[in-house]
Design an enzyme around this catalytic site. Structure first.
Site, PDB file in Angstrom:
ATOM      1  N   HIS A 153       0.826  -1.201   0.000  1.00 51.05           N
ATOM      2  CA  HIS A 153       0.000   0.000   0.000  1.00 51.05           C
ATOM      3  C   HIS A 153       0.869   1.264   0.000  1.00 51.05           C
ATOM      4  O   HIS A 153       0.683   2.147   0.832  1.00 51.05           O
ATOM      5  CB  HIS A 153      -0.892   0.035   1.253  1.00 51.05           C
ATOM      6  CG  HIS A 153      -1.879  -1.078   1.351  1.00 51.05           C
ATOM      7  ND1 HIS A 153      -2.504  -1.414   2.538  1.00 51.05           N
ATOM      8  CD2 HIS A 153      -2.363  -1.938   0.424  1.00 51.05           C
ATOM      9  CE1 HIS A 153      -3.320  -2.423   2.342  1.00 51.05           C
ATOM     10  NE2 HIS A 153      -3.260  -2.765   1.067  1.00 51.05           N
ATOM     11  N   PRO A 154       1.835   1.400  -0.897  1.00 51.89           N
ATOM     12  CA  PRO A 154       2.674   2.603  -0.869  1.00 51.89           C
ATOM     13  C   PRO A 154       1.839   3.859  -1.112  1.00 51.89           C
ATOM     14  O   PRO A 154       0.956   3.876  -1.961  1.00 51.89           O
ATOM     15  CB  PRO A 154       3.687   2.366  -1.994  1.00 51.89           C
ATOM     16  CG  PRO A 154       3.020   1.388  -2.906  1.00 51.89           C
ATOM     17  CD  PRO A 154       2.186   0.507  -2.029  1.00 51.89           C
TER      18      PRO A 154
END
Length: 526
Positions: free
Chosen positions: A462-463
């Site tokens: 989930h950058p």
């Protein structure tokens, strides 16, 4: 100037797909540039089933000209080698391999500094985004319990009722109920009934990396709808630089095909809808004489403030059978840890009950020990039938030192520099992990279960945060409308614009922001 199209959208994941669909519905001309290619679902699932190492990228044949971090060399260099977020390049983007979990942000997630004195606030509020959450849920098809908003107030019910709890979730919920611990259904972009031409979920346990029947939403659906309305989709198009005029407006995007040939397209508006790794990489690559530090980077914030959810999963053996792997993955959540005064001291967490079982991985682990060879079947049955899983994703604060840069030595097959990441885990997050792992152990004890192990990863894939949104051009890359402070016809959409990330999976918020940006561009074009 003669324009080839009204809007160029770079990237065909959920951000680009929903934006393109909205703009096409308003009669604007849209061209979508995608670095990867189109995958056929049936072929991808066959590839996955025939793979021994069933990783989340296993179903998708990588494009040689547009590499992805599948072999742990994409981010090699001086960066933190333990930080390895996975993503795809192809039509539909990473929604082709996601689990489909779609919680909303909490109102407090937009006001982290105001409420708790840490992190930073968003320049928009929950109430401003709430109508767009609704529209995103209906366009993607979200199933959920409309009577339980999990702390995020709703103006409209979910389009579909919640996915039923799996057997293992029901066992855990029953055992924990007497302790006051409540288990609830996750909202998910996964059909609980036939919806929008897609079938209802049939309980296949491969949501990540691929729903074999398309019951889970993937962005290629909206790309197809946009193309049917007249949008132009160009695949195998790797964008790498832009033409900028004296008024700092973007005039033309340049892209390469796999054979190395260069092409370009002119438009009135340009939208970068890549992920939080590829968007800053592209902006830094697009440096020119007037913007030597990268496009849209007068603030120096491009590539900085990289955030991701730290994840841990605690495995345990229950006295009774659990039968993990029956039904979809990650159906339920434990309603604890997402918000409270504690956030002034340590990070929040979003808990989930795991329902996926990698039997190959369990078998390989047993066979590493010669002493297990005499009765592996018995032990494998024990692992497969009695195992349970409790995990959590823990928030990370923005930190200017956590950043992406271009590698000065390594390039991809088209000669473009690869990313190098310096990822720093804050004490705030470390403390949160410590607290919530202890909490998970207490739950396992309450279940009368035996803990097997607890795994930990720096990335939930989930950058976020590398082109942050803000009111000032001095400390952010885009404004409240996701419009570049430096170039008024350049927009950025995706998790990269998040000033803070809370605990919610980012996809639904990305979708809501995309629809909101589409409304803004439509107003500009009137």
């Amino acid at each position: 100037m003669v324009y080839d199209t009204d809007v160029v959208v770079v990237g065909s994941g959920v951000a680009g797909a929903l934006l393109a669909r909205e703009l096409m519905s308003a009669g604007l001309g849209v061209t979508i540039l995608e670095a990867g290619e189109t995958w056929q679902r049936g072929e991808s699932f066959t590839r996955y089933m025939q793979s021994w190492n069933r990783t989340i990228t296993a179903p998708f044949k990588p494009a040689s000209w547009a590499p992805i971090p599948a072999d742990h060399s994409y981010f090699a260099g001086k960066g933190n080698k333990k930080y390895q977020p996975a993503f795809l390049k192809g039509v539909g983007g990473t929604t082709r391999q996601w689990t489909g979990i779609t919680p909303r942000f909490l109102p407090a997630d937009f006001e982290l500094h105001s409420r708790y004195g840490i992190g930073t606030d968003w320049p928009i509020s929950y109430d401003e985004l709430e109508p767009y959450y609704v529209r995103a849920e209906y366009q993607m098809g979200v199933s959920g319990d409309s009577d339980d908003h999990h702390g995020s107030p709703r103006s409209k019910s979910y389009p579909m009722s919640a996915i039923p709890m799996t057997y293992s979730d029901q066992v855990i919920a029953k055992r924990l109920a007497s302790s006051g611990v409540r288990i609830a259904s996750f909202p998910a972009a996964r059909n609980s009934r036939a919806y929008d031409g897609r079938p209802a979920c049939r309980g296949n346990n491969s949501c990540t990396p691929l729903c074999p029947i398309g019951a889970s939403y993937s962005a290629d659906v909206d790309i197809e709808k946009s193309v049917a309305m007249g949008a132009r989709l160009t695949t195998k198009a790797v964008v790498y630089r832009f033409e900028v005029d004296k008024q700092k407006r973007i005039r033309r995007a340049f892209y390469k095909h796999p054979d190395g040939s260069t092409h370009s397209i002119a438009a009135r508006h340009f939208v970068l809808a890549c992920n939080s790794i590829e968007t800053p990489r592209l902006l830094l690559m697009a440096a020119n004489r007037d913007s030597p530090n990268g496009l849209a980077n007068s603030s120096g914030q491009v590539g900085r403030n990289l955030m991701d959810h730290v994840i841990f999963v605690s495995k345990f053996n229950m006295p009774e059978a659990m039968y993990l792997g029956r039904g979809p993955q990650s159906v339920s959540t434990i309603l604890a840890g997402r918000d409270g005064p504690f956030r002034s001291k340590y990070a929040a967490a979003k808990f989930f009950l795991g329902n996926d079982l990698n039997i190959q991985q369990e078998a390989a682990g047993m066979l590493r020990d010669d002493g297990n060879w005499l009765e592996p079947l018995k032990q494998l049955k024990e692992a497969a039938i009695h195992q349970g899983q409790i995990g959590a994703e823990v928030e990370q604060l923005p930190n200017a030192g956590s950043r992406l840069l271009l590698d000065k030595k390594r390039t991809d097959p088209l000669g473009l520099p690869l990313p190098n990441i310096n990822y720093r885990l804050s004490d705030y997050t470390k403390k949160g992990v410590e607290v919530w792992q202890k909490y998970a152990r207490s739950l396992i004890h309450t279940l009368d279960a035996t803990e097997i192990d607890s795994s930990f990863s720096l990335s939930s894939h989930h950058p976020c945060g590398t082109t942050r949104m803000g009111r000032s051009a001095k400390d952010s890359v885009v404004n409240e409308q996701c419009q570049s402070h430096d170039h008024d016809n350049l927009y950025i959409i995706g998790g990269s614009v998040f000033p803070a990330m809370g605990t919610a999976n980012p996809t639904l918020t990305i979708a809501a922001l995309s629809i909101r940006l589409a409304d803004y561009i439509k107003r500009v074009e009137k």
